[in-house]
Design a protein around this motif. Structure first.
Motif, mmCIF file in Angstrom:
data_model
loop_
_atom_site.group_PDB
_atom_site.id
_atom_site.type_symbol
_atom_site.label_atom_id
_atom_site.label_comp_id
_atom_site.label_asym_id
_atom_site.label_seq_id
_atom_site.Cartn_x
_atom_site.Cartn_y
_atom_site.Cartn_z
ATOM 1 N N LEU A 72 0.705 -2.738 5.592
ATOM 2 C CA LEU A 72 0.482 -1.311 4.915
ATOM 3 C C LEU A 72 1.731 -0.578 4.444
ATOM 4 O O LEU A 72 2.173 0.324 4.558
ATOM 5 N N HIS A 73 2.110 -1.443 3.309
ATOM 6 C CA HIS A 73 2.916 -1.057 2.260
ATOM 7 C C HIS A 73 2.892 -2.085 1.167
ATOM 8 O O HIS A 73 2.755 -3.125 1.228
ATOM 9 N N PRO A 74 3.440 -1.527 0.136
ATOM 10 C CA PRO A 74 3.412 -2.524 -1.056
ATOM 11 C C PRO A 74 4.701 -3.255 -1.293
ATOM 12 O O PRO A 74 5.537 -3.091 -0.205
ATOM 13 N N GLY A 75 5.000 -4.061 -2.143
ATOM 14 C CA GLY A 75 6.426 -4.708 -2.287
ATOM 15 C C GLY A 75 6.477 -6.023 -1.269
ATOM 16 O O GLY A 75 5.534 -6.511 -0.779
ATOM 17 N N GLU A 76 7.643 -6.605 -1.403
ATOM 18 C CA GLU A 76 7.985 -7.587 -0.717
ATOM 19 C C GLU A 76 7.823 -7.728 0.745
ATOM 20 O O GLU A 76 8.311 -6.470 1.356
ATOM 21 N N MET B 229 -0.997 8.273 -1.627
ATOM 22 C CA MET B 229 -1.280 8.950 -0.407
ATOM 23 C C MET B 229 -0.390 7.831 0.734
ATOM 24 O O MET B 229 -0.234 6.696 0.437
ATOM 25 N N THR B 230 0.375 8.520 1.461
ATOM 26 C CA THR B 230 1.415 7.749 2.395
ATOM 27 C C THR B 230 0.949 7.084 3.366
ATOM 28 O O THR B 230 -0.270 7.102 3.767
ATOM 29 N N GLN B 231 1.662 5.845 3.965
ATOM 30 C CA GLN B 231 0.952 5.306 4.924
ATOM 31 C C GLN B 231 0.602 5.982 6.234
ATOM 32 O O GLN B 231 -0.248 5.642 7.003
ATOM 33 N N ASN B 232 1.043 7.259 6.413
ATOM 34 C CA ASN B 232 0.661 7.820 7.746
ATOM 35 C C ASN B 232 -0.287 8.945 7.243
ATOM 36 O O ASN B 232 -0.733 9.549 8.206
ATOM 37 N N ASP C 236 -5.005 -3.410 -7.197
ATOM 38 C CA ASP C 236 -4.094 -3.474 -8.072
ATOM 39 C C ASP C 236 -3.467 -1.891 -7.964
ATOM 40 O O ASP C 236 -4.063 -0.620 -8.119
ATOM 41 N N GLY C 237 -2.002 -1.708 -7.579
ATOM 42 C CA GLY C 237 -1.249 -0.589 -7.595
ATOM 43 C C GLY C 237 -1.732 0.237 -6.188
ATOM 44 O O GLY C 237 -1.227 1.202 -5.993
#
Length: 347
Positions: A57-61, A1-4, A43-44
């Motif tokens: 509200l996003h994964p990663g750095e 699911m996207t952040q929006n 996780d994930g």
């Protein structure tokens, strides 16, 4: 699911700009339960929780601005009493009384000697001394009894340059980095040496070996810069050329002191004040300097010499206004009693 994508609450969660980093309280106001937010940080999952009560509200750095905003949101959480900052103190109530300082603040000011915000190991945040919140993760909380009035850069509250530098230097042991930061502050026009020295004195770091030599060089350089502005003021605003950098002495009497500019026909002297601010008077040496300065100025004025007091800040920020002050003193000479005769000696 996207952040929006809408959550179960039926409300979409904004994900652009600052809203990519939100507090638990902000999510709750959007209708997103904290438990649901925590689930999405597994996780994930599409979200992450870098600091207690703060969600990205996003994964990663995290980007540099996201690290800074998240630290502010963590430090600015309302205390148990629910007390909020005084009205008008901050532009974003989510930050409470929290103010960025240290290397993180200097990165926002554009210091080349400071690491980018994304790579600052610790994000230093000033909070009132009464706060019980502890440092967590990369957010290091510095308690203070006198929170500074912040500047606002990129929508974030930031301590004034001199305060941020003092807080940064307090945590640095590398003499090269300290010198580079202090030198950039002065040469880049971020703050005057005397103001910076005052903050270093407040932070009780002036005596550190990595600071002493750098400060001596800065004060000398700061005086040279102020003298150049004084020369420019006289020449660009049509003032008569004075005698530069002279000693005044009574014939056969005591030394009256040194002045940066002197108009003998009008008995007007200009003295540059490049000393540290008054709060450093708690130091005995600074107290002695202030007393000697006041006594010298009073003595000259009793002899009929008008002493115009200029600071580097005034010459930097209001050169024309300071020229008008000096011109007024020169014009008023005709209406004063003649001054006592003084000897003028080159320095």
């Amino acid at each position: 699911m996207t952040q929006n994508t809408p959550l179960q609450s039926g409300r979409p969660v904004p994900s652009r700009g600052r809203q990519r980093v939100v507090s638990a309280a902000q999510l709750k106001a959007m209708g997103v339960p904290v438990g649901r937010a925590v689930e999405r940080c597994g996780d994930g999952g599409p979200w992450q929780q870098p600091l207690p009560g703060v969600f990205v509200l996003h994964p990663g750095e995290l980007s540099g601005p996201e690290r800074l905003r998240s630290a502010l949101l963590y430090a600015g959480r309302p205390p148990a009493s629910g007390r909020r900052p005084a009205p008008g103190r901050t532009a974003d109530p989510a930050y409470g009384d929290a103010v960025l300082t240290g290397l993180a603040a200097l990165s926002l000011y554009g210091f080349a000697a400071a690491p980018p915000a994304a790579s600052v190991e610790r994000v230093d945040v000033l909070v009132p001394r009464v706060r019980r919140l502890r440092s967590a993760g990369y957010a290091r909380l510095l308690r203070t009894a006198e929170p500074p009035r912040p500047e606002w850069l990129d929508g974030l509250p930031v301590a004034p340059v001199a305060r941020a530098l003092a807080d940064a230097v307090a945590g640095l042991g590398d003499a090269v980095t300290v010198r580079r930061l202090l030198t950039e502050a002065v040469r880049g026009g971020h703050c005057e040496p005397a103001v910076l020295v005052g903050e270093l004195n407040r932070a009780k770091v002036l005596g550190r070996p990595q600071v002493v030599d750098a400060v001596d060089s800065l004060l000398a350089e700061g005086r040279a810069m102020a003298e150049e502005r004084l020369y420019a003021m006289v020449r660009t605003h049509g003032l008569a050329e004075p005698l530069w950098n002279v000693d005044l002495r009574l014939p056969g009497g005591p030394h009256l002191g040194r002045v940066d500019a002197y108009w003998p026909d009008e008995a007007v002297a200009v003295e540059l004040d490049t000393r540290a601010p008054r709060h450093s008077r708690q130091d005995e040496r600074h107290e002695a300097e202030w007393s000697a300065y006041a006594a010298r100025r009073e003595h000259l004025e009793r002899l009929g010499v008008t002493v115009v007091h200029l600071t580097p800040e005034k010459l930097r920020d209001a050169l024309g206004q300071q020229a008008a002050v000096v011109r007024t003193a020169l014009m008023a000479a005709a209406d004063r009693e003649p001054a006592a005769y003084v000897m003028i000696l080159p320095r």
